[in-house]
Design a protein around this motif. Structure first.
Motif, PDB file in Angstrom:
ATOM      1  N   PRO A   1     -33.343  -3.184  42.879  1.00  0.00           N
ATOM      2  CA  PRO A   1     -33.030  -3.301  44.331  1.00  0.00           C
ATOM      3  C   PRO A   1     -31.471  -3.496  44.651  1.00  0.00           C
ATOM      4  O   PRO A   1     -31.027  -3.073  45.679  1.00  0.00           O
ATOM      5  N   ASP A   2     -30.556  -4.316  43.909  1.00  0.00           N
ATOM      6  CA  ASP A   2     -29.312  -4.395  43.855  1.00  0.00           C
ATOM      7  C   ASP A   2     -28.551  -2.980  43.929  1.00  0.00           C
ATOM      8  O   ASP A   2     -27.526  -2.895  44.541  1.00  0.00           O
ATOM      9  N   ARG A   3     -28.819  -2.386  43.065  1.00  0.00           N
ATOM     10  CA  ARG A   3     -28.411  -0.956  42.897  1.00  0.00           C
ATOM     11  C   ARG A   3     -28.463   0.054  44.209  1.00  0.00           C
ATOM     12  O   ARG A   3     -27.627   0.652  44.848  1.00  0.00           O
ATOM     13  N   ILE A   4     -29.845  -0.188  44.808  1.00  0.00           N
ATOM     14  CA  ILE A   4     -29.938   0.612  45.928  1.00  0.00           C
ATOM     15  C   ILE A   4     -29.114  -0.078  47.023  1.00  0.00           C
ATOM     16  O   ILE A   4     -28.577   0.542  47.867  1.00  0.00           O
ATOM     17  N   ALA A   5     -29.281  -1.397  47.072  1.00  0.00           N
ATOM     18  CA  ALA A   5     -28.151  -2.167  48.159  1.00  0.00           C
ATOM     19  C   ALA A   5     -26.668  -1.549  48.287  1.00  0.00           C
ATOM     20  O   ALA A   5     -26.099  -1.526  49.239  1.00  0.00           O
ATOM     21  N   VAL A   6     -26.344  -1.471  47.127  1.00  0.00           N
ATOM     22  CA  VAL A   6     -24.965  -0.990  46.996  1.00  0.00           C
ATOM     23  C   VAL A   6     -24.454   0.245  46.938  1.00  0.00           C
ATOM     24  O   VAL A   6     -23.404   0.741  46.669  1.00  0.00           O
ATOM     25  N   LEU A   7     -25.615   1.125  47.008  1.00  0.00           N
ATOM     26  CA  LEU A   7     -25.410   2.612  46.756  1.00  0.00           C
ATOM     27  C   LEU A   7     -24.396   3.206  47.687  1.00  0.00           C
ATOM     28  O   LEU A   7     -23.763   4.051  47.148  1.00  0.00           O
ATOM     29  N   PRO A   8     -24.335   2.948  49.008  1.00  0.00           N
ATOM     30  CA  PRO A   8     -23.249   3.460  49.885  1.00  0.00           C
ATOM     31  C   PRO A   8     -21.604   3.151  49.256  1.00  0.00           C
ATOM     32  O   PRO A   8     -20.960   4.010  49.655  1.00  0.00           O
ATOM     33  N   ALA A   9     -21.588   2.062  48.718  1.00  0.00           N
ATOM     34  CA  ALA A   9     -20.358   1.603  48.216  1.00  0.00           C
ATOM     35  C   ALA A   9     -20.374   1.744  46.691  1.00  0.00           C
ATOM     36  O   ALA A   9     -19.581   0.953  45.854  1.00  0.00           O
ATOM     37  N   TRP A  10     -21.047   2.708  46.069  1.00  0.00           N
ATOM     38  CA  TRP A  10     -21.348   2.640  44.571  1.00  0.00           C
ATOM     39  C   TRP A  10     -19.752   2.625  43.794  1.00  0.00           C
ATOM     40  O   TRP A  10     -19.671   2.165  42.690  1.00  0.00           O
ATOM     41  N   GLU A  11     -18.835   3.204  44.403  1.00  0.00           N
ATOM     42  CA  GLU A  11     -17.293   3.268  43.699  1.00  0.00           C
ATOM     43  C   GLU A  11     -16.897   1.825  43.411  1.00  0.00           C
ATOM     44  O   GLU A  11     -15.908   1.817  42.709  1.00  0.00           O
ATOM     45  N   GLU A  12     -17.118   0.943  44.355  1.00  0.00           N
ATOM     46  CA  GLU A  12     -16.645  -0.450  44.316  1.00  0.00           C
ATOM     47  C   GLU A  12     -17.381  -1.297  43.547  1.00  0.00           C
ATOM     48  O   GLU A  12     -17.109  -2.502  43.441  1.00  0.00           O
ATOM     49  N   THR A  13     -18.438  -0.979  42.768  1.00  0.00           N
ATOM     50  CA  THR A  13     -19.225  -1.778  41.974  1.00  0.00           C
ATOM     51  C   THR A  13     -19.238  -1.632  40.487  1.00  0.00           C
ATOM     52  O   THR A  13     -18.689  -0.446  40.195  1.00  0.00           O
TER      53      THR A  13
END
Length: 151
Positions: free
Chosen positions: A71-83
């Motif tokens: 779920p954490d990957r789904i939550a940050v998907l719109p900002a994937w480049e920053e994670t």
């Protein structure tokens, strides 16, 4: 959304079934090319986020969770480049998916394609571009048709 809209899938069910069959073929090709099925769901979700397709986004989020996506990957998907949540392969695939989805912004730039090609094989490049292409088609069907998304 207007109640007078035509449901494209119901109006031309053979075309919609062909799109579903194409999607299944594309998913099989992605797995054969060595892409993780979870990544394929993330690519579908990212495409749907860019296109603003709530129906497809909800469906593929649920599919990703059922398949075991974090779920954490789904939550940050719109900002994937920053994670740091995504592998080099994930990043290359997401970058190419975004470029394919944003073709009105100037087609797929060589810089984006070359960055993906530095990480992905030719089979994988194709296996990323196809889900983006098919998901863009599904998004357009859903956002044109009355596909309600409830709570």
């Amino acid at each position: 959304m207007s109640d007078s809209r035509v449901n494209l899938g119901k109006q031309h069910p053979a075309a919609y079934k062909a799109l579903i069959a194409l999607s299944a073929e594309v998913e099989e090709a992605a797995v054969t090319a060595g892409l993780d099925p979870l990544l394929v769901e993330l690519l579908r979700m990212r495409t749907s986020q860019i296109n603003g397709c709530a129906f497809c986004l909800r469906m593929h989020t649920r599919d990703a969770l059922k398949k075991g996506e974090n779920p954490d990957r789904i939550a940050v998907l719109p900002a994937w480049e920053e994670t740091g949540c995504f592998s080099e392969t994930d990043r290359a695939a997401l970058r190419l998916t975004e470029a394919v989805t944003r073709v009105p912004d100037g087609h797929v730039p060589d810089t984006e394609y070359d960055a993906a090609a530095a990480v992905l094989t030719a089979d994988q490049i194709s296996a990323v571009a196809w889900p983006a292409t098919v998901m863009n088609a599904f998004n357009r069907v859903a956002i044109t048709s009355p596909y309600p998304v409830g709570g």
